[in-house]
Design a protein around this motif. Structure first.
Motif, PDB file in Angstrom:
ATOM      1  N   ASN A  17      44.060  39.624  45.125  1.00  0.00           N
ATOM      2  CA  ASN A  17      45.360  39.808  45.761  1.00  0.00           C
ATOM      3  C   ASN A  17      46.495  39.243  44.923  1.00  0.00           C
ATOM      4  N   ILE A  18      47.688  39.519  45.394  1.00  0.00           N
ATOM      5  CA  ILE A  18      48.906  38.943  44.835  1.00  0.00           C
ATOM      6  C   ILE A  18      49.867  38.764  45.996  1.00  0.00           C
ATOM      7  N   THR A  19      50.863  37.909  45.835  1.00  0.00           N
ATOM      8  CA  THR A  19      51.847  37.766  46.908  1.00  0.00           C
ATOM      9  C   THR A  19      52.629  39.068  47.060  1.00  0.00           C
ATOM     10  N   MET A  20      53.157  39.264  48.253  1.00  0.00           N
ATOM     11  CA  MET A  20      53.938  40.473  48.520  1.00  0.00           C
ATOM     12  C   MET A  20      55.120  40.582  47.555  1.00  0.00           C
ATOM     13  N   ILE A  21      55.855  39.480  47.380  1.00  0.00           N
ATOM     14  CA  ILE A  21      56.988  39.498  46.452  1.00  0.00           C
ATOM     15  C   ILE A  21      56.508  39.730  45.025  1.00  0.00           C
ATOM     16  N   GLY A  22      55.368  39.159  44.674  1.00  0.00           N
ATOM     17  CA  GLY A  22      54.811  39.384  43.341  1.00  0.00           C
ATOM     18  C   GLY A  22      54.492  40.844  43.096  1.00  0.00           C
ATOM     19  N   GLN A  23      53.960  41.526  44.093  1.00  0.00           N
ATOM     20  CA  GLN A  23      53.627  42.942  43.937  1.00  0.00           C
ATOM     21  C   GLN A  23      54.880  43.801  43.802  1.00  0.00           C
TER      22      GLN A  23
END
Length: 250
Positions: free
Chosen positions: A159-165
């Motif tokens: 996964n990745i953070t929402m903001i990161g994506q």
């Protein structure tokens, strides 16, 4: 009770791999994805004291091309998420800070004065700056995490953070044109009018080549062939220069 800062500051985990994220997606998959008719003015930039202080710092340290890229990334990212992930919720100021600061490590002041890869140096600078400017730790950590990972383009698992994506999707869109069909052409036209590219493709390709030359161990080398050495052609710089989607705006 769940920590409300997880969702507010954009830590909500989403799939890292866009191929997974967009698989069988109701609006983003297929040959004709949804393109909401947005223009740049539909996404006003956050105007808080913190955002303006960070913007002042970034404008002083970055060249005009990189500053404009950072603002385009904000607009493209928010528009893409609003169209294809309307249920996603995150603090727009935090995302804007990540956009403004994601390339701060490429500034002349930093790129050649550290052995750290530009994303990692930039993430440290960003975290310190936000805290010094009155931001809270969770906000600073969200921005830092997104910047550290914003070139993890080839990571397929986890996964990745929402903001990161959102930051990843928007930066790669502006840099090489990937998934530009997920936003309306009119948004690209109005965004490049508001924040002109001014030869961004060539400019950024040279930044990539500079970091590879200075630091052949850098994270940017993950775009290259194994054991890349100075004198070898950069695949990443070539892809940036071949950005046909943005060619007419450069």
């Amino acid at each position: 009770m769940a920590d409300p800062n997880i969702a507010f500051y954009g830590f909500t985990p989403v799939a890292r791999d866009p191929e997974i994220l967009f698989a069988n997606h109701p609006t983003a998959s297929g040959d004709n994805p949804k393109q909401d008719l947005f223009i740049a003015e539909d996404f006003p930039l956050p105007n808080s004291t913190l955002a303006n202080d960070v913007k002042t710092f970034v404008k002083k340290e970055l060249d005009e091309q990189t500053f404009n890229h950072s603002n385009r990334v904000y607009i493209y990212g928010v528009a893409l998420a609003k169209t294809h992930f309307p249920h996603w919720s995150y603090d727009l100021e935090t995302y804007y800070l990540a956009c403004l600061l994601h390339d701060i490590g490429t500034a002349d002041k930093y790129l050649s004065t550290t052995k750290l890869s530009f994303e990692f140096k930039g993430a440290i600078i960003a975290r310190d700056l936000i805290l010094q400017s009155g931001g809270v730790e969770d906000q600073a950590d969200s921005v830092c995490d997104a910047i550290v990972r914003h070139q993890d383009i080839f990571v397929q698992g986890g996964n990745i953070t929402m903001i990161g994506q959102v930051l990843q999707l928007a930066t790669i869109l502006d840099n090489v044109g990937l998934r530009a069909n997920l936003i309306h052409p009119r948004l690209i036209e109005t965004t490049t009018a508001a924040f002109p590219r001014k030869g961004w493709s060539e400019h950024f390709a040279r930044v990539v080549e500079s970091e590879l030359r200075l630091k052949p161990w850098c994270h940017t080398s993950t775009f290259e062939t194994p054991n890349w050495k100075e004198g070898m052609k950069s695949n990443f710089a070539s892809d940036v220069r071949k950005n046909s989607v943005m060619k007419s705006f450069d």
